[in-house]
Design an enzyme around this catalytic site. Sequence first.
Site, PDB file in Angstrom:
ATOM      1  N   GLU A   1       6.595 -66.262  54.945  1.00  0.00           N
ATOM      2  CA  GLU A   1       5.918 -67.340  54.573  1.00  0.00           C
ATOM      3  C   GLU A   1       5.417 -67.804  53.343  1.00  0.00           C
ATOM      4  O   GLU A   1       4.194 -67.800  52.924  1.00  0.00           O
ATOM      5  CB  GLU A   1       4.606 -66.934  55.337  1.00  0.00           C
ATOM      6  CG  GLU A   1       4.698 -66.841  56.851  1.00  0.00           C
ATOM      7  CD  GLU A   1       3.449 -66.522  57.519  1.00  0.00           C
ATOM      8  OE1 GLU A   1       3.090 -66.556  58.771  1.00  0.00           O
ATOM      9  OE2 GLU A   1       2.714 -65.623  56.753  1.00  0.00           O
ATOM     10  N   PRO A   2       6.440 -68.163  52.431  1.00  0.00           N
ATOM     11  CA  PRO A   2       6.054 -68.736  51.050  1.00  0.00           C
ATOM     12  C   PRO A   2       5.200 -70.008  51.313  1.00  0.00           C
ATOM     13  O   PRO A   2       5.656 -71.087  52.031  1.00  0.00           O
ATOM     14  CB  PRO A   2       7.410 -69.105  50.494  1.00  0.00           C
ATOM     15  CG  PRO A   2       8.402 -69.323  51.724  1.00  0.00           C
ATOM     16  CD  PRO A   2       7.720 -68.475  52.854  1.00  0.00           C
TER      17      PRO A   2
ATOM     18  N   TYR B   1     -11.517 -69.838  40.542  1.00  0.00           N
ATOM     19  CA  TYR B   1     -10.732 -68.665  40.213  1.00  0.00           C
ATOM     20  C   TYR B   1     -10.366 -68.786  38.599  1.00  0.00           C
ATOM     21  O   TYR B   1      -9.645 -67.696  38.222  1.00  0.00           O
ATOM     22  CB  TYR B   1      -9.244 -68.732  40.788  1.00  0.00           C
ATOM     23  CG  TYR B   1      -9.161 -69.130  42.260  1.00  0.00           C
ATOM     24  CD1 TYR B   1      -9.801 -68.219  43.195  1.00  0.00           C
ATOM     25  CD2 TYR B   1      -8.276 -69.965  42.441  1.00  0.00           C
ATOM     26  CE1 TYR B   1      -9.507 -69.010  44.716  1.00  0.00           C
ATOM     27  CE2 TYR B   1      -7.986 -70.508  43.991  1.00  0.00           C
ATOM     28  CZ  TYR B   1      -8.973 -69.947  44.822  1.00  0.00           C
ATOM     29  OH  TYR B   1      -8.569 -70.314  46.139  1.00  0.00           O
TER      30      TYR B   1
ATOM     31  N   ARG C   1      -9.575 -75.106  41.486  1.00  0.00           N
ATOM     32  CA  ARG C   1      -8.994 -73.842  41.271  1.00  0.00           C
ATOM     33  C   ARG C   1      -9.577 -73.261  40.101  1.00  0.00           C
ATOM     34  O   ARG C   1      -9.612 -72.078  39.996  1.00  0.00           O
ATOM     35  CB  ARG C   1      -7.464 -74.062  41.435  1.00  0.00           C
ATOM     36  CG  ARG C   1      -6.723 -74.302  42.895  1.00  0.00           C
ATOM     37  CD  ARG C   1      -5.245 -73.997  42.988  1.00  0.00           C
ATOM     38  NE  ARG C   1      -4.820 -72.696  42.865  1.00  0.00           N
ATOM     39  CZ  ARG C   1      -4.510 -72.057  41.674  1.00  0.00           C
ATOM     40  NH1 ARG C   1      -4.168 -72.810  40.644  1.00  0.00           N
ATOM     41  NH2 ARG C   1      -4.130 -70.761  42.011  1.00  0.00           N
TER      42      ARG C   1
ATOM     43  N   CYS D   1     -20.887 -83.542  39.216  1.00  0.00           N
ATOM     44  CA  CYS D   1     -22.193 -83.247  38.720  1.00  0.00           C
ATOM     45  C   CYS D   1     -22.460 -81.556  38.647  1.00  0.00           C
ATOM     46  O   CYS D   1     -22.988 -81.331  39.734  1.00  0.00           O
ATOM     47  CB  CYS D   1     -23.406 -84.032  39.308  1.00  0.00           C
ATOM     48  SG  CYS D   1     -23.410 -85.528  39.049  1.00  0.00           S
TER      49      CYS D   1
ATOM     50  N   GLY E   1       3.241 -65.109  49.172  1.00  0.00           N
ATOM     51  CA  GLY E   1       2.806 -64.487  47.875  1.00  0.00           C
ATOM     52  C   GLY E   1       3.452 -64.693  46.584  1.00  0.00           C
ATOM     53  O   GLY E   1       2.891 -63.983  45.528  1.00  0.00           O
TER      54      GLY E   1
HETATM   55  N1  LLP Z   1       0.942 -66.242  54.893  1.00  0.00           N
HETATM   56  C1  LLP Z   1      -0.397 -65.876  54.925  1.00  0.00           C
HETATM   57  C2  LLP Z   1      -1.087 -65.270  56.121  1.00  0.00           C
HETATM   58  C3  LLP Z   1      -1.371 -66.166  53.867  1.00  0.00           C
HETATM   59  O1  LLP Z   1      -2.657 -65.905  54.063  1.00  0.00           O
HETATM   60  C4  LLP Z   1      -1.058 -66.989  52.763  1.00  0.00           C
HETATM   61  C5  LLP Z   1      -1.873 -67.433  51.623  1.00  0.00           C
HETATM   62  C6  LLP Z   1       0.455 -67.525  52.684  1.00  0.00           C
HETATM   63  C7  LLP Z   1       1.130 -66.870  53.749  1.00  0.00           C
HETATM   64  C8  LLP Z   1       0.850 -68.143  51.385  1.00  0.00           C
HETATM   65  O2  LLP Z   1       1.021 -67.573  50.379  1.00  0.00           O
HETATM   66  P1  LLP Z   1       1.457 -68.238  49.009  1.00  0.00           P
HETATM   67  O3  LLP Z   1       2.969 -67.917  48.999  1.00  0.00           O
HETATM   68  O4  LLP Z   1       0.973 -69.462  48.940  1.00  0.00           O
HETATM   69  O5  LLP Z   1       1.057 -67.267  48.030  1.00  0.00           O
HETATM   70  N2  LLP Z   1      -6.296 -70.670  47.468  1.00  0.00           N
HETATM   71  C9  LLP Z   1      -5.666 -69.959  46.850  1.00  0.00           C
HETATM   72  C10 LLP Z   1      -4.587 -69.011  47.458  1.00  0.00           C
HETATM   73  C11 LLP Z   1      -5.074 -68.716  48.798  1.00  0.00           C
HETATM   74  C12 LLP Z   1      -3.614 -68.086  49.619  1.00  0.00           C
HETATM   75  C13 LLP Z   1      -4.242 -67.734  51.090  1.00  0.00           C
HETATM   76  N3  LLP Z   1      -3.225 -67.177  51.782  1.00  0.00           N
HETATM   77  C14 LLP Z   1      -5.182 -70.402  45.470  1.00  0.00           C
HETATM   78  O6  LLP Z   1      -5.386 -71.572  45.163  1.00  0.00           O
HETATM   79  O7  LLP Z   1      -4.565 -69.464  44.691  1.00  0.00           O
END
Ligand code: LLP
Length: 435
Positions: free
Chosen positions: A293-294, A337, A333, A364, A251
């Site tokens: 979990e990045p 979003y 994206r 389209c 996150g």
């Molecule tokens: N762990 C879990 C359980 C997750 O669901 C996610 C992301 C991560 C780790 C990694 O999160 P990050 O570090 O990438 O923020 N498609 C969206 C983002 C969806 C994230 C889903 N889960 C976008 O394009 O912004």
Amino acid sequence: MKQFVMESAGVNKQGRLTLGGVDTVYLAEKYSTPLYVMDEDVVIKNCLAYKNSIDKFYGGRGKVLFASKALSAVFMYKIVKECGLGVDVVSGGELYTALKAGTNPADICFHGNSKSEQELFEAISQNVGRIIVDNKEELLRIEKIAGSLNKKVKILFRIKPGVDAHTHQFIMTGQIDSKFGVAMENGEALDIMRLAATLQNVEVVGADCHIGSQIFEVLPFKVTAEKMIDFMAQVRDEVGITLSELNLGGGFGIKYTEKDDPVPYEEYIKLVHDTIRDTCAKHNLELPFIYMEPGRSIVASAGLTLYTVSAVKEIKDVRNYVLIDGGMCDNPRYALYKSEYSLCVANKAAENTDYVATVAGKCCESGDLIQEDVPLTKPCAGDTVAVFATGAYNYSMASNYNRNPRPAMVAIRGGKDRLVIKRETYEDIIRNDVF
Ligand code: LLP
């Protein structure tokens, strides 16, 4: 000297945009466009920054998993392995890719809120390190499959800690009204722990959470860590199980535009570590093994996308449209979003950005936009446009809408470029059509 949101972007003597020292216009000519370009040196640097921080604060009691949904491809699994990270996968397809790339199954955490029986079977028979269980039905399904394979599966539960991470509501997964996991506040999480404790073929080793994505504040992470440790103490006291592992999810936010100001990862990690240490001490709980979990923060700022301008449409007193040869099919994206991006005309990278335009794709759909009203150097047909920080959730979210082939991906390491994902062909697109 021009500054871009990506640290390894620059401008060469010809006034062209470079990434990792390589001329992006040369890349566009060599590999054609649309083209994803990843600076592997930046990916490696990010992986090692996480690994070193987690080693520093947790010693051998912590592990970084790359959330591969951000960019699932063979070359990525190989890089993260090279850097000593594990991976998080979220589907049979990601699991298959990770294993094909040589990932050790023990280094894989399998997530997902709606895993199929087939996916669970694949994960259990391949001996993945941990399965993150989302719900009761899944728990019972795992018990059955593990029993049939004569295995005992180590699981963590996905818990909703009920934290509002102040991010875009589509990507906020920590609150109770979420399809992910079981909630703490209504007792659901404790109940599922009680049930799991009665099963033969699962071993509950921990709790898991993920509060959202592209988060800049540190407080939600601190509050979450505290709530998760409180919960682990409650599980010990009320269910009689000692959970020895805690997965904190991903996150961390990254810089898409000059407005974004991410906190250095080490600061987050230290704060969360100190919180965990103090909360464990309060409950007289042993420090759990920590997973992080990045996803985005490992790859987003390492990648950009190159497009060719097909036309510039100036609608007097209304808007300027720059039409490009890709769009929501390779980067959905903005359409999904309204995500912000910074852009640049790669072959005019040293020039002023005094033109304002909406960069629109070729699909389209009126909503097929990459960015609205952004400052650019005035482009013309044939110019190369670069969209910065597209390394995460672009290729992995790409589609074949309008039967557009997915672009190729090139990686740069030590100033050299190599193809890591081939461009799809029309043949690839009809591969599964039955004649
Ligand atoms: N762990 C879990 C359980 C997750 O669901 C996610 C992301 C991560 C780790 C990694 O999160 P990050 O570090 O990438 O923020 N498609 C969206 C983002 C969806 C994230 C889903 N889960 C976008 O394009 O912004």
